[in-house]
Scaffold this active site. Sequence first.
Site, PDB file in Angstrom:
ATOM      1  N   ASP A  63       0.812  -1.213   0.000  1.00  0.00           N
ATOM      2  CA  ASP A  63       0.000   0.000   0.000  1.00  0.00           C
ATOM      3  C   ASP A  63       0.852   1.271   0.000  1.00  0.00           C
ATOM      4  OD1 ASP A  63       0.922  -0.500   2.578  1.00  0.00           O
ATOM      5  OD2 ASP A  63      -1.059  -0.967   3.381  1.00  0.00           O
ATOM      6  N   ASP A 132      -7.745  -2.277  14.189  1.00  0.00           N
ATOM      7  CA  ASP A 132      -9.133  -2.547  13.791  1.00  0.00           C
ATOM      8  C   ASP A 132      -9.239  -3.779  12.879  1.00  0.00           C
ATOM      9  OD1 ASP A 132      -8.078  -1.640  11.402  1.00  0.00           O
ATOM     10  OD2 ASP A 132      -9.380   0.113  11.228  1.00  0.00           O
ATOM     11  N   HIS A 134      -7.433  -4.361  10.084  1.00  0.00           N
ATOM     12  CA  HIS A 134      -7.118  -4.216   8.652  1.00  0.00           C
ATOM     13  C   HIS A 134      -5.839  -4.962   8.283  1.00  0.00           C
ATOM     14  CE1 HIS A 134      -4.912  -0.235   9.708  1.00  0.00           C
ATOM     15  NE2 HIS A 134      -3.978  -1.063   9.319  1.00  0.00           N
ATOM     16  N   GLU A 139      -9.712  -1.640   5.303  1.00  0.00           N
ATOM     17  CA  GLU A 139     -10.355  -1.316   6.569  1.00  0.00           C
ATOM     18  C   GLU A 139     -11.637  -2.135   6.742  1.00  0.00           C
ATOM     19  OE1 GLU A 139      -8.745   0.186   8.669  1.00  0.00           O
ATOM     20  OE2 GLU A 139      -8.143   2.238   8.197  1.00  0.00           O
TER      21      GLU A 139
HETATM   22  C1  F6R Z   1       1.321  -1.261   6.051  1.00  0.00           C
HETATM   23  C2  F6R Z   1       0.078  -2.033   6.193  1.00  0.00           C
HETATM   24  C3  F6R Z   1      -0.747  -1.938   7.419  1.00  0.00           C
HETATM   25  C4  F6R Z   1       0.071  -2.093   8.703  1.00  0.00           C
HETATM   26  C5  F6R Z   1      -0.834  -1.919   9.909  1.00  0.00           C
HETATM   27  C6  F6R Z   1      -0.061  -2.045  11.208  1.00  0.00           C
HETATM   28  O1  F6R Z   1       1.944  -1.519   4.821  1.00  0.00           O
HETATM   29  O2  F6R Z   1      -0.264  -2.719   5.282  1.00  0.00           O
HETATM   30  O3  F6R Z   1      -1.729  -2.945   7.388  1.00  0.00           O
HETATM   31  O4  F6R Z   1       0.672  -3.345   8.712  1.00  0.00           O
HETATM   32  O5  F6R Z   1      -1.442  -0.674   9.859  1.00  0.00           O
HETATM   33  O6  F6R Z   1       0.826  -0.973  11.315  1.00  0.00           O
HETATM   34  P1  F6R Z   1       1.944  -0.957  12.441  1.00  0.00           P
HETATM   35  O7  F6R Z   1       2.890  -2.044  12.094  1.00  0.00           O
HETATM   36  O8  F6R Z   1       2.580   0.400  12.313  1.00  0.00           O
HETATM   37  O9  F6R Z   1       1.262  -1.180  13.728  1.00  0.00           O
END
Ligand code: F6R
Length: 256
Positions: A63, A132, A134, A139
């Site tokens: 992403d 959450d 995702h 999301e």
């Molecule tokens: C980032 C991604 C997101 C993160 C998630 C957790 O490329 O795909 O799904 O893995 O938001 O983020 P952190 O690791 O910062 O808690």
Amino acid sequence: MEIIIQPTAGEAAGIAARIIARLLRKKPDAVLGLATGGTPLSLYQMLIGMKLDWSRVTTFNLDEYIGLPREHPQSYHGFMWENLFRHVNIRPENIHIPDGNAADMPAFCAAYEKSIRAAGGIDLQVLGIGSDGHIGFNEPSSSLASRTRIKTLTPQTRRDNARFFGSEDLVPFHVVTMGIGTIMEARTNLLLAFSENKAAAIAGMVEGPVTANNPASVLQLHPSVKVCVDEPAASQLERADYYRWVYANKPAWQVV
Ligand code: F6R
């Protein structure tokens, strides 16, 4: 789903690093899906330290924020170059990161999907998880069959990511992300989660119903998923003792 619970985040990341290293040694032209954020940082540091050969590896990132310049320190382009790519011998032409500034976003997303297919599909996708539930930036309420497309972050995710930007106001609202259908086509998914902030999402993902309300729960339908978690992230799992027993008693040939 294999749930690997380790006392610390470092030990859990170490297992993930060994899984990836084993793949790259066995298949030097492997296609890796990569994630950003706080979770994979220690994994990437370990992979750098292992001095693996990345010369034939192809990568696709999950992403990117919409509208941030590539050179912005919080863009996922910037993140990946800073934390992994500039330290290994990967060829720049083998790196794919969604373009958050594409003039024609639907056309870009279709082309991204096409280039994943042209590379032969993703052998192993690294995933983090949002508080959450995702995965990528899919999301809650994301279609479980979705493909690469634009998404709007939830207020919870913008709050969670404010730590990288200094202020919630600076976190973009929109992102481009691989879809859940895209992630489900990876041959293996390797999800990492550390800290208590992830405990509810992990419990829902592993032991809850398959629901778009916790998008990661769709991984219950995937044939090859490994989940590397520390104790705090595992703290709401009802069957944690069973998962620990399974891991401790794996046949020798399965041990990484
Ligand atoms: C980032 C991604 C997101 C993160 C998630 C957790 O490329 O795909 O799904 O893995 O938001 O983020 P952190 O690791 O910062 O808690």
